[in-house]
Design an enzyme around this catalytic site. Structure first.
Site, short mmCIF file in Angstrom:
data_model
loop_
_atom_site.label_atom_id
_atom_site.label_comp_id
_atom_site.label_asym_id
_atom_site.label_seq_id
_atom_site.Cartn_x
_atom_site.Cartn_y
_atom_site.Cartn_z
N CYS A 79 0.83 -1.21 0.00
CA CYS A 79 0.00 0.00 0.00
C CYS A 79 0.87 1.26 0.00
O CYS A 79 1.47 1.59 -1.01
CB CYS A 79 -0.97 -0.02 1.18
SG CYS A 79 -2.41 1.04 0.90
N HIS A 167 -3.77 -5.31 0.80
CA HIS A 167 -3.21 -5.77 2.08
C HIS A 167 -3.29 -7.30 2.16
O HIS A 167 -4.35 -7.85 2.46
CB HIS A 167 -4.00 -5.15 3.24
CG HIS A 167 -3.72 -3.69 3.42
ND1 HIS A 167 -2.67 -3.23 4.18
CD2 HIS A 167 -4.33 -2.59 2.92
CE1 HIS A 167 -2.65 -1.91 4.15
NE2 HIS A 167 -3.65 -1.50 3.39
N GLU A 169 -2.10 -9.14 4.39
CA GLU A 169 -2.08 -9.60 5.77
C GLU A 169 -3.47 -9.76 6.39
O GLU A 169 -3.63 -10.42 7.41
CB GLU A 169 -1.22 -8.66 6.64
CG GLU A 169 -1.79 -7.26 6.85
CD GLU A 169 -1.46 -6.27 5.74
OE1 GLU A 169 -1.57 -5.05 5.99
OE2 GLU A 169 -1.10 -6.70 4.62
#
Length: 509
Positions: A79, A167, A169
């Site tokens: 990002c 993202h 994660e």
């Protein structure tokens, strides 16, 4: 040598989540602020740049010095990290015409790129950005896009440098773990050998070398962190570890007796100290939450210091500090800039003059539990919900008195025991009862009452940084409410807290 992935933090709410996902791959990683990059040693195998609440176009946007990293080590920008890499090399980053926030699907995947190995067509990812990379520098190559943006991912030709706009994660990126594995294992070459057993072996060896024949004192709380720290230290130095378990009068019902018994069964050298009267005296008349915390902290230090001085030649103070506490205490920017006054880090008074040893300060809470399990510790200790340092002192709003503590202990006991009976205890991250400084009208028998209100709280979380309220069954809440009102004298109303964190916190004070 411990293979390490370095994560540079730009203040994103998701930075800790990146670290957790990398650790789940059995690879060790560390988070450092973007402007405090550690020395790049040979055990650092790769670097990840986190997201950020900033835009790369802000005049005070974070700018890291990557001169010792870029082109020398594999690098993944997530990002903000990706946007920084693009803009820094002459690309163009502008506010998004269509702001992508939430779920998106990858529509083009470069199969020749190692980062995108085994990622499916249309794979769902999680976006959270107000800027878009409109133009890439000449040597940057697009490796994936979505329906709304052309550049969802890129690779720099001639070096192992990558950037992604999404993202990986977060849970909503369905193949995010695969992508991180591609980077950490395939591109960085990490061996996935950072396991609970390897952590225990290395830590015990290091503790033996560091502490030698010195005596160590540890304040036990009954919680997971201090208990696992005690067992690790006990394995390393045995009877040179002196544990002190203080009853501050603010523990749960029967907790002092039950937990002390557990510790002794585990072979720990532990002394129980009932100092409840001293704490109640220090808290008399206090209603402000911060004043209560300080009074509890000050009294604990006085009691603990007195007990520690009874042990001759103590050199070290052991603490159950875990990694989120450490990260919060060094963060320069972002949501974790402030640290609660009851955290362990920096809480040692100058007059104690002891060196500090923190065997768990690189671990997240779930990792601490895994270490405890590998050490053979009893599940009833490892599966305990987090409990605040000041105990029921911050769950009793208003003044703390022995009578009010007794009421809350009974309420809390009914709530938690019923939760265990119904198989709900291990399904929530944390639960407890709060005694409110409010009386309400009720009817019991033929009489009107004017008694206390209690709030029940249960949340789901992975690390306590964010939390959602638990949707406990109505039948369970009805039964617990009925039990509390019938059995606890002084309570005539029970409410259930349905606030999430943020904007609310888990505790009320």
């Amino acid at each position: 040598m411990k293979e390490t992935i370095l994560i540079l933090d730009f203040g994103s709410q998701y930075t800790q989540l990146i670290a957790r996902r990398v650790r789940e791959l059995n690879v060790y990683c560390e988070i450092h602020p973007y402007n405090k990059i550690p020395e790049i040693t040979e055990d650092i195998k790769g670097v990840i740049l986190s997201g950020s609440p900033y835009s790369v176009r802000d005049k005070d946007a974070p700018v890291p010095d990557l001169s010792n990293i870029r082109g020398k080590l594999p690098l993944l920008g997530v990002c903000y990290g990706a946007q920084f890499l693009a803009q820094n090399d002459g690309g163009e980053v502008m506010p998004s015409k269509i702001r992508e926030y939430g779920r998106a699907n990858l529509r083009y995947i470069d199969r020749s790129c190692s980062l995108m190995k085994s990622i499916s067509d249309g794979s769902q990812v999680w976006m959270s950005h107000g800027d878009t990379i409109l133009k890439l520098p000449g040597n940057f190559k697009i490796i994936t896009g979505t329906n709304n943006i052309d550049v969802a991912g890129f690779k720099v030709e001639g070096e192992e440098t990558y950037g992604i706009q999404f993202h990986p994660e977060v849970y909503h990126s369905k193949e995010g773990t695969q992508l991180l594995k591609n980077f950490v294992v395939d591109i960085c070459g990490c061996h996935q050998n950072w396991t609970p057993d390897s952590f225990i072996d290395t830590t015990v060896k290091n503790l033996k070398e560091k502490l030698g024949n010195d005596k160590v004192v540890l304040g036990l709380s009954g919680g997971v962190d201090s208990s696992v720290a005690a067992v690790l230290l006990n394995k390393a130095i045995g009877k040179n570890l002196y544990c002190i378990f203080v009853d501050n009068g603010l523990l749960r019902k029967n907790e002092f007796k039950d937990v002390l018994h557990s510790y002794k069964d585990m072979g720990l050298n532990v002394k129980g100290v009932d100092a409840s009267r001293k704490f109640y005296d220090a808290l008399k008349g206090l209603t402000d939450p911060e004043e209560k915390r300080k009074a509890i902290g000050k009294t604990f230090i006085e009691v603990f210091d007195h007990e520690a001085k009874l042990i001759e030649d103590v050199k070290w103070l052991a603490q159950g500090t875990i990694y989120p506490d450490v990260i919060e205490s060094v963060s320069v920017k972002g949501p974790s800039a402030t640290i609660k006054s009851h955290h362990n880090v920096g809480g040692l008074p100058d007059f104690m003059k002891l060196k500090v040893v923190e065997p768990l300060n690189t671990l997240f809470k779930d990792e601490v539990r895994r270490i405890g399990k590998a050490l053979g510790m009893p599940s009833h200790l490892l599966e305990r919900h987090p409990f605040p340092g000041p105990g029921l002192g911050i769950r009793i709003l208003g003044e703390i008195t022995p009578e009010r503590v007794k009421i809350l202990q009974e309420v809390d006991y009914i709530y938690i025991e019923e939760m265990k009976k119904q198989g709900l205890y291990n399904k929530v991250w944390q639960a407890g009862a709060i005694l409110l400084p409010v009386n309400s009208v009720g009817v019991m028998g033929d009489e009107r009452t004017y008694e206390n209100v209690v709030a029940l709280r249960a949340v789901e979380s992975t690390d306590g940084m964010t939390a959602d309220w638990s949707k406990l069954p109505y039948e369970f809440l009805a039964k617990v409410s009925n039990e509390i009102i019938n059995r606890v004298k002084g309570v005539n109303r029970v409410v259930y807290d349905i606030s999430s964190k943020p904007p609310a916190t888990i505790e009320w004070e």
